[in-house]
Design an enzyme around this catalytic site. Structure first.
Site, short mmCIF file in Angstrom:
data_model
loop_
_atom_site.label_atom_id
_atom_site.label_comp_id
_atom_site.label_asym_id
_atom_site.label_seq_id
_atom_site.Cartn_x
_atom_site.Cartn_y
_atom_site.Cartn_z
N GLU A 1 -58.57 47.39 -30.17
CA GLU A 1 -59.01 48.66 -29.59
C GLU A 1 -57.94 49.74 -29.79
O GLU A 1 -56.82 49.46 -30.19
CB GLU A 1 -59.26 48.51 -28.08
CG GLU A 1 -60.72 48.39 -27.69
CD GLU A 1 -61.49 49.71 -27.80
OE1 GLU A 1 -60.92 50.71 -28.31
OE2 GLU A 1 -62.65 49.75 -27.39
N ARG B 1 -59.79 46.46 -14.69
CA ARG B 1 -58.68 46.66 -15.63
C ARG B 1 -58.80 48.01 -16.30
O ARG B 1 -59.86 48.64 -16.32
CB ARG B 1 -58.68 45.57 -16.70
CG ARG B 1 -59.88 45.60 -17.64
CD ARG B 1 -59.65 44.70 -18.84
NE ARG B 1 -60.80 44.56 -19.72
CZ ARG B 1 -61.13 45.42 -20.68
NH1 ARG B 1 -60.41 46.52 -20.85
NH2 ARG B 1 -62.17 45.20 -21.46
N ASN C 1 -59.11 50.42 -19.52
CA ASN C 1 -59.81 50.32 -20.80
C ASN C 1 -59.31 51.46 -21.70
O ASN C 1 -58.11 51.72 -21.76
CB ASN C 1 -61.32 50.35 -20.59
CG ASN C 1 -62.07 49.71 -21.76
OD1 ASN C 1 -61.68 48.64 -22.23
ND2 ASN C 1 -63.14 50.33 -22.21
N GLU D 1 -68.21 43.89 -15.70
CA GLU D 1 -68.97 45.05 -16.15
C GLU D 1 -69.97 45.52 -15.10
O GLU D 1 -71.04 46.07 -15.41
CB GLU D 1 -69.68 44.75 -17.48
CG GLU D 1 -68.70 44.38 -18.60
CD GLU D 1 -69.35 44.13 -19.94
OE1 GLU D 1 -70.58 44.36 -20.06
OE2 GLU D 1 -68.64 43.70 -20.87
N ASN E 1 -65.11 54.50 -21.92
CA ASN E 1 -64.70 54.28 -23.30
C ASN E 1 -64.25 55.56 -23.97
O ASN E 1 -63.43 56.27 -23.44
CB ASN E 1 -65.83 53.56 -24.06
CG ASN E 1 -65.47 52.11 -24.33
OD1 ASN E 1 -64.35 51.80 -24.71
ND2 ASN E 1 -66.41 51.21 -24.11
N ASP F 1 -68.89 53.06 -28.42
CA ASP F 1 -67.61 52.56 -27.88
C ASP F 1 -66.57 53.66 -28.07
O ASP F 1 -66.72 54.75 -27.54
CB ASP F 1 -67.25 51.26 -28.60
CG ASP F 1 -66.23 50.42 -27.87
OD1 ASP F 1 -65.37 50.98 -27.18
OD2 ASP F 1 -66.26 49.17 -28.00
#
Length: 284
Positions: free
Chosen positions: A19, A99, A101, A120, A147, A195
């Site tokens: 990522e 957490r 992201n 989620e 995201n 994303d």
């Protein structure tokens, strides 16, 4: 729309959840993370050198700091690494089951950091602005999977993705408050989920489609301008880097795949894909 694209492997890797690709101009390198593998990766395209640094927690993003080192969106908050690698908390904010992201540095040098629940769960995450001194200002609450974040070339608009909505939204912010949120583009059912994203010098938005195996480029009006088919089912994010910010790097994931592509988890690159915008280092 489906123009041929040359796709190369920049770094062959088995990252679980690659990522957050980010160009670090001061070091002429690309930064990216493996969230679940708890790794920060670097790659120097000029000489092929790379490094891998283990961290203590799941890490959603790592970005350059103005004075050297990195700022990181970690499981339990926002951490700082100095130029020598020493760690300290800028904002320690642990929430059980949640957490950090994706994150991005705004043109003013603040960090916009998103969170999500491990399960989620709907509305379990948020998007906050982290000032250089660690002060947090909520921007959007009740986010599910926070995201992609990016800014238009004139900085008047922020592009934002909450993945399950299937949308790329535009935000208008005044005095630290989101005063308008509008749909810019929507990914149709069956084509994957938006994303991470990046904005190019023409103001177009490139979005990686998780479970879609594509990059899509949308115009500022939200029109689908280009589709790039990728050799992996789960691309996660993209960013321009390299000399002149002409090469488009793509992170990928292999987590959750029963039959991953041989390149799932690797860092891909589309040489000379367009013209990127210079980034801003975190001012803290």
């Amino acid at each position: 729309m489906n123009r041929p694209a040359r796709i190369e492997v920049a770094v062959r890797e088995d990252a679980l959840l690659g990522e957050g690709p980010t160009w670090d101009p001061a070091a002429a390198r690309l930064l990216w993370v493996d969230i679940l593998g708890r790794r920060i990766h670097t790659f120097e395209p000029g000489n092929g050198r790379r490094s891998v640094t283990a961290v203590a927690q799941h890490i959603g993003a790592a970005k350059p700091r103005a004075g050297g080192g990195l700022v990181a969106n970690l499981r339990d908050g926002i951490g700082l690494y100095d130029a020598g690698g020493a760690f300290s908390w800028l904002r320690h904010d642990p929430v059980p089951g949640r957490r950090g992201n994706d994150a991005a540095v705004a043109p003013d040098g603040s960090l916009w950091a998103g969170t999500m629940r491990y399960d989620e769960g709907p509305g379990g995450g948020n998007l906050v602005r982290i000032a250089p001194d660690g002060t947090a200002t909520p921007l959007i609450e009740a986010v599910t999977i926070s995201n992609g974040i990016g800014w238009s070339p004139d900085h008047s608009l922020t592009y934002y993705v909450d993945t399950p909505t299937r949308r790329v939204d535009t935000l208008r912010v005044e005095d630290g408050t989101v005063v308008e949120r509008k749909e810019c583009a929507t990914v149709e059912p069956g084509a994957g989920f938006p994303d991470g994203l990046t904005v190019d010098a023409e103001g177009c938005v490139w979005v990686a489609l998780w479970d879609g195996g594509q990059l899509r480029r949308y115009t500022p009006r939200g029109d689908l301008d280009r589709i790039v088919e990728l050799p992996v089912p789960r691309p996660t994010a993209c960013a321009f880097g390299g000399p002149g910010l002409r090469d488009l790097y793509v992170t990928t994931a292999r987590t959750g795949l029963t039959d991953p592509s041989p390149l799932s988890g690797s860092l891909l690159v589309l040489p000379d894909a367009g013209q990127g915008l210079p980034g801003t280092p975190f001012a803290g």
